[in-house]
Design a protein around this motif. Structure first.
Motif, PDB file in Angstrom:
ATOM      1  N   UNK A 369      51.973 -56.712  66.683  1.00  0.00           N
ATOM      2  CA  UNK A 369      50.602 -57.478  66.559  1.00  0.00           C
ATOM      3  C   UNK A 369      50.273 -57.527  65.112  1.00  0.00           C
ATOM      4  N   UNK A 370      49.910 -58.801  64.796  1.00  0.00           N
ATOM      5  CA  UNK A 370      49.329 -58.800  63.473  1.00  0.00           C
ATOM      6  C   UNK A 370      48.140 -57.927  63.108  1.00  0.00           C
ATOM      7  N   UNK A 371      47.780 -57.368  61.939  1.00  0.00           N
ATOM      8  CA  UNK A 371      46.680 -56.467  61.841  1.00  0.00           C
ATOM      9  C   UNK A 371      45.409 -57.518  61.896  1.00  0.00           C
ATOM     10  N   UNK A 372      45.670 -58.613  61.688  1.00  0.00           N
ATOM     11  CA  UNK A 372      44.529 -59.580  61.411  1.00  0.00           C
ATOM     12  C   UNK A 372      43.896 -59.966  62.767  1.00  0.00           C
ATOM     13  N   UNK A 373      44.522 -59.717  63.871  1.00  0.00           N
ATOM     14  CA  UNK A 373      44.178 -60.275  64.977  1.00  0.00           C
ATOM     15  C   UNK A 373      43.941 -58.818  66.232  1.00  0.00           C
ATOM     16  N   UNK A 374      44.239 -57.625  65.893  1.00  0.00           N
ATOM     17  CA  UNK A 374      44.414 -56.585  66.723  1.00  0.00           C
ATOM     18  C   UNK A 374      42.806 -56.379  67.240  1.00  0.00           C
ATOM     19  N   UNK A 375      41.943 -56.400  66.474  1.00  0.00           N
ATOM     20  CA  UNK A 375      40.381 -56.283  66.813  1.00  0.00           C
ATOM     21  C   UNK A 375      39.934 -57.401  67.917  1.00  0.00           C
ATOM     22  N   UNK A 376      40.499 -58.505  67.625  1.00  0.00           N
ATOM     23  CA  UNK A 376      40.093 -59.732  68.734  1.00  0.00           C
ATOM     24  C   UNK A 376      40.861 -59.271  69.814  1.00  0.00           C
ATOM     25  N   UNK A 384      39.924 -56.031  80.980  1.00  0.00           N
ATOM     26  CA  UNK A 384      40.736 -55.698  81.926  1.00  0.00           C
ATOM     27  C   UNK A 384      40.789 -54.277  82.091  1.00  0.00           C
ATOM     28  N   UNK A 385      40.188 -53.577  81.294  1.00  0.00           N
ATOM     29  CA  UNK A 385      40.519 -51.947  81.527  1.00  0.00           C
ATOM     30  C   UNK A 385      39.077 -51.255  81.838  1.00  0.00           C
ATOM     31  N   UNK A 386      38.830 -50.258  81.345  1.00  0.00           N
ATOM     32  CA  UNK A 386      37.904 -49.258  81.564  1.00  0.00           C
ATOM     33  C   UNK A 386      36.528 -49.744  80.428  1.00  0.00           C
ATOM     34  N   UNK A 387      35.393 -50.745  80.800  1.00  0.00           N
ATOM     35  CA  UNK A 387      34.519 -51.045  80.070  1.00  0.00           C
ATOM     36  C   UNK A 387      33.677 -49.922  79.682  1.00  0.00           C
ATOM     37  N   UNK A 388      33.770 -48.904  80.283  1.00  0.00           N
ATOM     38  CA  UNK A 388      32.651 -47.737  79.979  1.00  0.00           C
ATOM     39  C   UNK A 388      33.167 -46.913  78.774  1.00  0.00           C
ATOM     40  N   UNK A 389      34.214 -47.070  78.593  1.00  0.00           N
ATOM     41  CA  UNK A 389      34.847 -46.413  77.298  1.00  0.00           C
ATOM     42  C   UNK A 389      35.030 -47.382  76.091  1.00  0.00           C
ATOM     43  N   UNK A 390      35.005 -47.000  74.696  1.00  0.00           N
ATOM     44  CA  UNK A 390      35.549 -47.985  73.757  1.00  0.00           C
ATOM     45  C   UNK A 390      37.058 -47.816  73.863  1.00  0.00           C
ATOM     46  N   UNK A 391      37.467 -49.106  73.212  1.00  0.00           N
ATOM     47  CA  UNK A 391      38.886 -49.433  73.459  1.00  0.00           C
ATOM     48  C   UNK A 391      39.501 -49.456  71.801  1.00  0.00           C
ATOM     49  N   UNK A 392      40.420 -48.855  71.508  1.00  0.00           N
ATOM     50  CA  UNK A 392      40.989 -48.791  70.048  1.00  0.00           C
ATOM     51  C   UNK A 392      42.483 -49.265  70.139  1.00  0.00           C
ATOM     52  N   UNK A 393      42.693 -50.168  69.090  1.00  0.00           N
ATOM     53  CA  UNK A 393      44.036 -50.853  68.983  1.00  0.00           C
ATOM     54  C   UNK A 393      44.602 -50.299  67.603  1.00  0.00           C
ATOM     55  N   UNK A 394      46.014 -50.038  67.665  1.00  0.00           N
ATOM     56  CA  UNK A 394      46.805 -49.442  66.395  1.00  0.00           C
ATOM     57  C   UNK A 394      47.699 -50.614  66.113  1.00  0.00           C
ATOM     58  N   UNK A 395      47.937 -50.961  64.878  1.00  0.00           N
ATOM     59  CA  UNK A 395      49.072 -51.814  64.413  1.00  0.00           C
ATOM     60  C   UNK A 395      49.337 -51.467  62.977  1.00  0.00           C
TER      61      UNK A 395
END
Length: 471
Positions: A369-376, A384-395
């Motif tokens: 996944x392009x680094x420029x869009x991983x945040x979006x 789609x997942x557990x909204x009660x915790x932050x989610x982190x994406x790595x690329x």
């Protein structure tokens, strides 16, 4: 008290910045690739055009500034620069102007003993919070205003919305409020107070807009059939119309239903935040076609961000400088491609089932996944997942380091957790860089530090999530 006026010392710096520009023959602008940075660059470029000042503009990520060469009479850094060593290669013939709202490395008087002119205008030097009260585009607008160009105030409003400066209260506050007032007075912005916070209020049918509600996972989240059923149950007939065309009564019914659903889904101590989650001001750009996505500040800012995420910043720059011909077609094409890329990325994450949940956070490996869009992507996956915790994406980045992006529900921010500060501290401890907002932030680290980052971040926020009684 939140000031809506420039402090005296900031005003004096703007006068010095004006003198610096006036005496410079060659000028280079470095600005960030997000909506705030592109908007800031557009304001500066328009200003220099009007002053007949030849200039170059380059859109960059923060890591580029570690070794930037200064080859012009004046180099301007907008929406970046305060946290980077931008004067590493400065000489007596290369002057510097920084217009940034991020935490600064240097103090207010840093330039006093330099052999070159160094001016840094940062609200944090003057006791003004840069996350909510003014952003990079706003700081650049105040420079344009110094020359009398108040007609650029609407771009200052756009940059503030793109930078989520309204995320604390749903309204523009502080210096942003004065920029908004200029835009209203100049006839470029119409303020819609206390609107329902749904993205796509001009272009998405309301049943589609509601299905994207993701700060809390409700039965209608990512479920358009359920959304249609809910709208039928409360007597909203104009389901195919966008929110902006609904009646006041219909909006009231939707608000009341969302309050009811959220009250059941949230812990009792979080019910107090429901109005803040649902209600906020909206902003129409009156010089745009009222049916166009460009007429809504939120949708316009998303299209500018799409250009930055797809390395098409000059398309957004052209739009912001007034081009509505072929460039508008290009903008729509970039936005369409951006949506396709996002859909593919989200599908890939879902297929791999690679969202890993820990005690205090959840994360995924973005692969290619392009680094420029991983945040979006991270923000959309949150629904789609557990909204009660932050989610982190790595690329991975082009230099084989890691780009990290974090997103979370606004409710975690309302509880007082500032993930932008935390991610910056953890990244710096590992030799990286980072920062950002309470609900959207990011970092860059060496690829071999990934597991250590995950462990340290999970430990750093241990107790925060439990304290706010969300789990």
């Amino acid at each position: 008290m939140i000031t809506t006026e420039l402090p005296k010392e900031m005003s004096e710096l703007y006068k010095k910045a004006q003198e610096l520009i006036d005496k410079s023959r060659t000028i280079k602008i470095y600005t960030h690739i997000d909506c705030d940075g592109i908007s800031a660059g557009a304001i500066l470029s328009t200003l220099l055009d009007r002053l007949n000042k030849p200039h170059e503009i380059e859109f960059v990520n923060l890591d580029v500034l570690d070794n930037v060469k200064l080859e012009h009479d004046l180099t301007i850094f907008s929406d970046l620069g305060s946290g980077q060593p931008v004067d590493k290669y400065a000489t007596p013939d290369t002057n510097i102007l920084v217009l940034d709202h991020h935490p600064p490395l240097r103090n207010l008087n840093y330039g006093d003993d330099k052999l070159y002119d160094y001016i840094e205008i940062n609200p944090l030097h003057h006791g003004i919070e840069g996350s909510y009260y003014v952003c990079g585009g706003g700081l650049c607008y105040f420079l344009a205003k110094e020359y009398g160009y108040k007609d650029l105030s609407w771009i200052g409003v756009l940059s503030a919305i793109g930078d989520m400066q309204n995320s604390r209260t749903g309204k523009l506050e502080g210096l942003n409020k004065s920029i908004l007032q200029d835009a209203i007075d100049e006839g470029y912005v119409k303020l819609i107070e206390n609107d329902i916070n749904l993205y796509g209020r001009k272009t998405r049918p309301v049943f589609v807009a509601l299905s994207y509600f993701s700060d809390v996972n409700l039965p209608l989240t990512n479920n358009q059939n359920e959304t249609l059923a809910v709208l039928d149950s409360i007597g909203v007939k104009n389901k195919d119309k966008p929110l902006s065309l609904l009646t006041h009564d219909e909006k009231g019914k939707i608000f009341n239903k969302l309050v009811e659903m959220l009250s059941k889904a949230l812990p009792p101590n979080y019910v107090q935040y429901i109005p803040k989650l649902l209600i906020g001001d909206s902003y129409d750009f009156t010089h745009e076609d009222s049916a166009s996505f460009l007429s809504d500040a939120s949708e316009f800012s998303s299209s500018v961000n799409a250009c930055g995420r797809n390395k098409e910043e000059n398309v957004a720059l052209g739009i912001l400088k007034g081009d509505r011909g072929e460039t508008l077609d290009l903008l729509e094409a970039v936005s369409k491609e951006h949506k396709i890329n996002l859909a593919k990325a989200i599908e890939k994450i879902g297929e791999n089932g690679n969202i890993i949940e820990l005690d205090n956070l959840q994360y995924f490996d973005g692969g290619d996944i392009k680094p420029e869009i991983v945040g979006t992507v991270a923000g959309m996956v949150l629904g789609y997942c557990n909204w009660k915790k932050p989610i982190i994406g790595f690329t991975k980045t082009d230099d084989n380091n890691l780009k990290i992006s974090l997103r979370c529900s606004k409710l975690l921010a309302y509880a007082g957790i500032h993930f932008g500060n935390i991610i910056r501290e953890v990244a710096q401890e590992l030799g990286g860089t980072g920062g950002g907002h309470t609900v959207a932030c990011g970092a860059y680290i060496s690829a071999d530090k990934k597991e250590e980052f995950i462990q340290n971040f999970n430990e750093r926020i241990d107790g925060f999530i439990d304290e706010i009684n969300l789990i």
